[in-house]
Design a protein around this motif. Structure first.
Motif, PDB file in Angstrom:
ATOM      1  N   MET A   1       0.851  -1.203   0.000  1.00  0.00           N
ATOM      2  CA  MET A   1       0.000   0.000   0.000  1.00  0.00           C
ATOM      3  C   MET A   1       0.883   1.248   0.000  1.00  0.00           C
ATOM      4  O   MET A   1       1.926   1.280   0.639  1.00  0.00           O
ATOM      5  CB  MET A   1      -0.864  -0.024   1.264  1.00  0.00           C
ATOM      6  CG  MET A   1      -1.977   0.988   1.260  1.00  0.00           C
ATOM      7  SD  MET A   1      -3.304   0.550   2.426  1.00  0.00           S
ATOM      8  CE  MET A   1      -2.476   0.690   4.005  1.00  0.00           C
ATOM      9  N   GLU A   2       0.459   2.243  -0.767  1.00  0.00           N
ATOM     10  CA  GLU A   2       1.198   3.516  -0.755  1.00  0.00           C
ATOM     11  C   GLU A   2       0.246   4.648  -0.373  1.00  0.00           C
ATOM     12  O   GLU A   2      -0.972   4.529  -0.516  1.00  0.00           O
ATOM     13  CB  GLU A   2       1.830   3.796  -2.128  1.00  0.00           C
ATOM     14  CG  GLU A   2       0.821   3.849  -3.257  1.00  0.00           C
ATOM     15  CD  GLU A   2       1.338   4.551  -4.502  1.00  0.00           C
ATOM     16  OE1 GLU A   2       2.436   5.127  -4.466  1.00  0.00           O
ATOM     17  OE2 GLU A   2       0.616   4.536  -5.514  1.00  0.00           O
ATOM     18  N   LEU A   3       0.823   5.732   0.137  1.00  0.00           N
ATOM     19  CA  LEU A   3       0.038   6.922   0.502  1.00  0.00           C
ATOM     20  C   LEU A   3       0.567   8.083  -0.315  1.00  0.00           C
ATOM     21  O   LEU A   3       1.755   8.407  -0.251  1.00  0.00           O
ATOM     22  CB  LEU A   3       0.195   7.222   1.998  1.00  0.00           C
ATOM     23  CG  LEU A   3      -0.497   8.489   2.504  1.00  0.00           C
ATOM     24  CD1 LEU A   3      -2.006   8.344   2.493  1.00  0.00           C
ATOM     25  CD2 LEU A   3      -0.024   8.831   3.919  1.00  0.00           C
ATOM     26  N   GLY A  19      -9.411   9.792   8.429  1.00  0.00           N
ATOM     27  CA  GLY A  19      -9.069   8.373   8.548  1.00  0.00           C
ATOM     28  C   GLY A  19      -9.866   7.619   9.593  1.00  0.00           C
ATOM     29  O   GLY A  19      -9.642   6.429   9.798  1.00  0.00           O
ATOM     30  N   ASP A  38      -4.222  11.125   0.275  1.00  0.00           N
ATOM     31  CA  ASP A  38      -4.500  12.068   1.359  1.00  0.00           C
ATOM     32  C   ASP A  38      -5.059  13.352   0.746  1.00  0.00           C
ATOM     33  O   ASP A  38      -4.353  14.073   0.043  1.00  0.00           O
ATOM     34  CB  ASP A  38      -3.196  12.353   2.114  1.00  0.00           C
ATOM     35  CG  ASP A  38      -3.398  13.251   3.322  1.00  0.00           C
ATOM     36  OD1 ASP A  38      -4.469  13.876   3.431  1.00  0.00           O
ATOM     37  OD2 ASP A  38      -2.474  13.317   4.163  1.00  0.00           O
TER      38      ASP A  38
END
Lengths: 269, 144
Positions: A1-3, A19, A38
């Motif tokens: 997973m990446e943000l 969140g 985000d």
């Protein structure tokens, strides 16, 4: 997973703001994401007369004197102080049901299964309206307040009345909102009411989801009443004739009737 | 990634999806922050992010960015700690770090909170031992 940080309102991935819903759902395996985006940098955090950015945390709305009483009180009675510091207005509108069968990942109709386990099982906290296909109850106090205010949403793609954000799940489409993947709620607008109030029945006095939440908004001679916790989506009240309580949640009809009576009396001119 | 915790800048490596509570406890050995429910209900994991109480068990470490994190370890010198001891505001103590963090945020904003303000601000910190009356007392008398 990446943000990733969103650079504009075109989002390719699962949007995350405070969140408070996305993180628990990810951790419970109810939501899968390769990319989290985000969106805190691209969703407005301003409060102006009759307009609130979708990125404003509930904790700020709760104590802003420009905001109508019904919405302030809905925010004040929602969740816990920590969650109100984290959770945004837009995110609150998109929270998923608290139905325990759904949260425990039973193969229910909202999970594309062919049964509503709550109807035959434990449904004390479930829906009393429109519960035939799925008896989940919508938990957003804020959505009921905005529905009573007849608010308008601006998303990254369109403008729509708050009522248009929600849909009852059906056999061929199990979603409870009309938002497209990647579509973001940007702000919420409403006309000032003459009087408004939010009343909420909870399992305990604080920090609980609504058993029944009642938002009443009066403009001139017209009072609009919306309910939380009584249907799979925020419910605009049009009498109690269509109520179809299940064996163990009929008490909600009595609670709702009593709160509606009190709320309409409180906003009467 | 970097985290600013209790006025120290830390460099650490963790996967996206790691919560702030996990990063604090497992990477930085700041084990004062407790994980109880792990899903944002109980408040045991409460820390301050830029002065506001948040739930570190459902905050992604990577989403904290440049914000300043304050944990119970950063509140060692705060009179609220002594007040909790003086009022005997705990039994098992597991929820206490979170209670103290929320209480500190309250009195920093409102040095003389009313009973209603205390109950409203502390509603997100559950105590299974039921020490609530003493917790209220500790907050009411924090400057004594």
């Amino acid at each position: 997973m990446e943000l990733r940080q969103a650079s504009d309102t075109t989002v390719d991935g699962v949007p995350i703001h405070g969140g408070t819903e996305v993180v628990p759902l990810l951790r419970a395996g109810l939501l899968r994401a390769e990319t989290l985006v985000d969106i805190r940098g691209v969703v407005s955090r301003g409060v102006a007369d009759g307009r609130i950015g979708a990125g404003v945390p509930l904790a700020e709305i709760e104590c802003d004197p420009q905001v109508p009483e019904v919405l302030r009180e809905a925010c004040r009675l929602a969740a816990s102080p920590q969650l109100r510091n984290m959770g945004s207005l837009g995110g609150n509108l998109l929270q998923a049901t608290r139905c325990w069968y759904w949260r425990l990942n039973w193969p229910c109709r909202l999970h594309d299964g062919d049964e509503c386990f709550a109807r035959e099982g434990e449904h004390r906290e479930h829906a009393i309206f429109a519960n035939d296909f799925c008896a989940s109850a919508h938990p957003s106090d804020v959505a009921a307040a905005l529905l009573a205010l007849d608010a308008t949403l601006t998303t990254s793609r369109r403008e729509l009345p708050l009522a248009g954000l929600y849909r009852l799940p059906t056999d061929d489409d199990r979603r409870t909102t009309t938002l497209d993947p990647g579509e973001l709620i940007l702000d919420v607008r409403y006309d000032k009411p003459d009087a408004s109030v939010y009343l909420k029945a909870m399992e305990r006095k604080r920090w609980a989801f609504p058993l029944v939440g009642v938002a009443a908004v009066r403009r001139g001679a017209t009072t609009r009443v919306a309910l939380a916790g009584v249907a799979p989506i925020p419910w605009l009240l049009d009498g109690f004739e269509s109520a179809a309580p299940l064996p163990r949640n009929a008490y909600k009809v009595d609670v709702a009737k009593a709160l509606v009576k009190r709320a309409t009396a409180a906003v009467a001119g | 990634m970097r985290l600013d915790v209790n006025d120290h800048a830390y460099e650490l490596h963790c996967e996206v999806g790691t919560t702030l509570a996990e990063a604090l406890r497992d990477e930085l050995s700041l084990t004062g922050t407790k994980i109880a429910c792990g899903e944002g209900h109980c408040g045991a994991c409460t820390v301050l992010v830029d002065g506001a109480p948040v739930l570190s068990c459902i905050t992604l470490a990577h989403a904290v960015g440049d914000a300043k994190v304050t944990t119970i370890e950063g509140l060692r010198e705060h009179p609220m700690l002594r007040s909790f001891v003086r009022a005997d505001a705990l039994q098992c103590g597991f929820c206490t770090p979170g209670q103290v963090v929320s209480a500190v945020a309250l009195v920093e904003a409102r040095p003389e909170p009313t009973t209603e303000e205390i109950r409203h601000a502390m509603a997100g910190n559950l105590c299974r031992c039921g020490a609530y009356p003493k917790i209220e007392e500790a907050i009411r008398t924090w400057r004594d």
